[in-house]
Design an enzyme around this catalytic site. Structure first.
Site, PDB file in Angstrom:
ATOM      1  N   CYS A 142     -42.478  74.491  45.418  1.00  0.00           N
ATOM      2  CA  CYS A 142     -43.401  74.382  44.273  1.00  0.00           C
ATOM      3  C   CYS A 142     -44.064  73.007  44.208  1.00  0.00           C
ATOM      4  O   CYS A 142     -44.843  72.679  45.092  1.00  0.00           O
ATOM      5  CB  CYS A 142     -42.678  74.752  42.979  1.00  0.00           C
ATOM      6  SG  CYS A 142     -43.825  75.283  41.671  1.00  0.00           S
ATOM      7  N   HIS A 235     -40.985  80.031  43.347  1.00  0.00           N
ATOM      8  CA  HIS A 235     -39.572  79.787  43.047  1.00  0.00           C
ATOM      9  C   HIS A 235     -38.717  81.001  43.416  1.00  0.00           C
ATOM     10  O   HIS A 235     -38.135  81.660  42.540  1.00  0.00           O
ATOM     11  CB  HIS A 235     -39.391  79.461  41.568  1.00  0.00           C
ATOM     12  CG  HIS A 235     -39.844  78.095  41.188  1.00  0.00           C
ATOM     13  ND1 HIS A 235     -39.147  76.956  41.534  1.00  0.00           N
ATOM     14  CD2 HIS A 235     -40.940  77.682  40.500  1.00  0.00           C
ATOM     15  CE1 HIS A 235     -39.774  75.892  41.062  1.00  0.00           C
ATOM     16  NE2 HIS A 235     -40.870  76.305  40.440  1.00  0.00           N
ATOM     17  N   GLU A 237     -35.872  81.015  44.451  1.00  0.00           N
ATOM     18  CA  GLU A 237     -34.475  80.738  44.089  1.00  0.00           C
ATOM     19  C   GLU A 237     -34.157  81.071  42.634  1.00  0.00           C
ATOM     20  O   GLU A 237     -32.976  81.100  42.237  1.00  0.00           O
ATOM     21  CB  GLU A 237     -34.141  79.262  44.353  1.00  0.00           C
ATOM     22  CG  GLU A 237     -34.634  78.274  43.300  1.00  0.00           C
ATOM     23  CD  GLU A 237     -36.128  77.944  43.371  1.00  0.00           C
ATOM     24  OE1 GLU A 237     -36.594  77.131  42.549  1.00  0.00           O
ATOM     25  OE2 GLU A 237     -36.818  78.496  44.262  1.00  0.00           O
TER      26      GLU A 237
END
Length: 308
Positions: A142, A235, A237
């Protein structure tokens, strides 16, 4: 994958309850193998959440990974207790002499100001330069990806008219590149940002290969220098409730925010969010560790620089 952490790291108990194999220092000492050394530069505001998310993402191969959490010293975190930072984090002064197999540079909530206005920008640049000779492969996530595009290639980010916020479809390109091995043609991933690195500028850079892209969210995944540098403009994750927590946080602050796109069933915030991206996130991090870290890094980690 056995993830090696400090015995009393709060994320350890949560991961063990999820049936993820987490190994503490004592058990790791009895295994006659060299674990991969992965450093995580965590510049997200609530560091404990990001620790858990990234450790979870790194837990899906048979490899043993020894994780070191890195913090910038030129910025004081107000969302993470100082005792947590003192106990579980190091600074560059502590590790500048070390070599690492992998490095992850997280996002950061500083999109609305220029890179040079970020109080730790100079330190981030020093870490990226250090990684050139001390790390086999680095993932930039990001804002970390935007910072890498700018620092290495001079590609500037730009402000969006409204926050890109939700779960978006992406199409895979360059399927023969091992980083996207096992991906479906179309996959989902979360985004949460106010700025972007323009897709046209990324495509125009001959040093960068785009591996996945979205019509709505732009370039999601790109690679350079045969995997020494990897950029994730999103993102993957994030866990199930991260976007939900960000949504209500912004609502409570009175900030302009729309319901996360393609996230709640029927766009109803009262409904449990759908977890639609976990398998591809796991696949992405497993491919990185296998093809761009484990298969590339020397057994003698002191020779990392010689591989460059």
């Amino acid at each position: 994958m056995p993830i090696k952490t400090q015995s009393n790291l709060p994320a350890k108990e949560i991961l063990e309850n999820e049936n993820i194999f987490v190994m503490d220092e004592n058990r790791a000492l009895h295994q006659d193998i060299r674990p991969l050394q992965v450093c995580i530069l965590n510049i997200m505001p609530v560091k404990q959440d990001t620790e858990l998310q990234l450790l979870r993402a790194l837990s899906n191969t048979p490899l043993q990974v020894d994780v070191t959490f890195l913090n910038v010293k030129s910025h004081v975190s107000i969302n993470t207790p100082m005792n947590h930072l003192n106990q579980f984090y190091v600074t560059m002064d502590d590790i500048c002499h070390r070599k690492f197999d992998g490095l992850i540079i997280t996002g950061a909530p500083v999109e609305d100001i220029t890179f040079e206005e970020v109080d730790y920008w100079e330190e981030i640049c020093e870490i990226m330069d250090w990684a050139e000779t001390h790390v086999t492969s680095t993932i930039h996530i990001c804002w970390g990806a935007q910072a890498g595009f700018y620092h290495y290639y001079g590609i500037q980010k730009r402000q969006l008219s409204e926050k890109l916020f939700g779960v978006y479809e992406h199409q895979v390109a360059n399927r023969k590149v091992p980083l996207v091995r096992g991906f479906d043609d179309v996959f989902l991933a979360p985004h949460s940002r106010h700025t972007e690195t323009p897709a046209a500028d990324i495509h125009a850079c001959k040093e960068i290969t785009v591996l996945a892209e979205s019509k709505e969210a732009g370039v999601f995944l790109a690679i350079a220098e045969e995997g020494k540098k990897i950029f994730i403009n999103g993102h993957p994750e994030y866990d199930r409730y991260t976007l939900n927590n960000e949504y209500y946080r912004d609502l409570n602050k009175g900030l302009p925010i729309h319901i996360p796109y393609n996230y709640y069933p029927g766009d109803d915030p009262e409904q449990k969010p759908l977890l639609q991206w976990r398998s591809h996130s796991n696949n992405l991090y497993s491919n990185w560790l296998n093809y761009y870290v484990y298969q590339i890094t020397p057994y003698d980690i002191r020779k990392v620089q010689e591989q460059q």
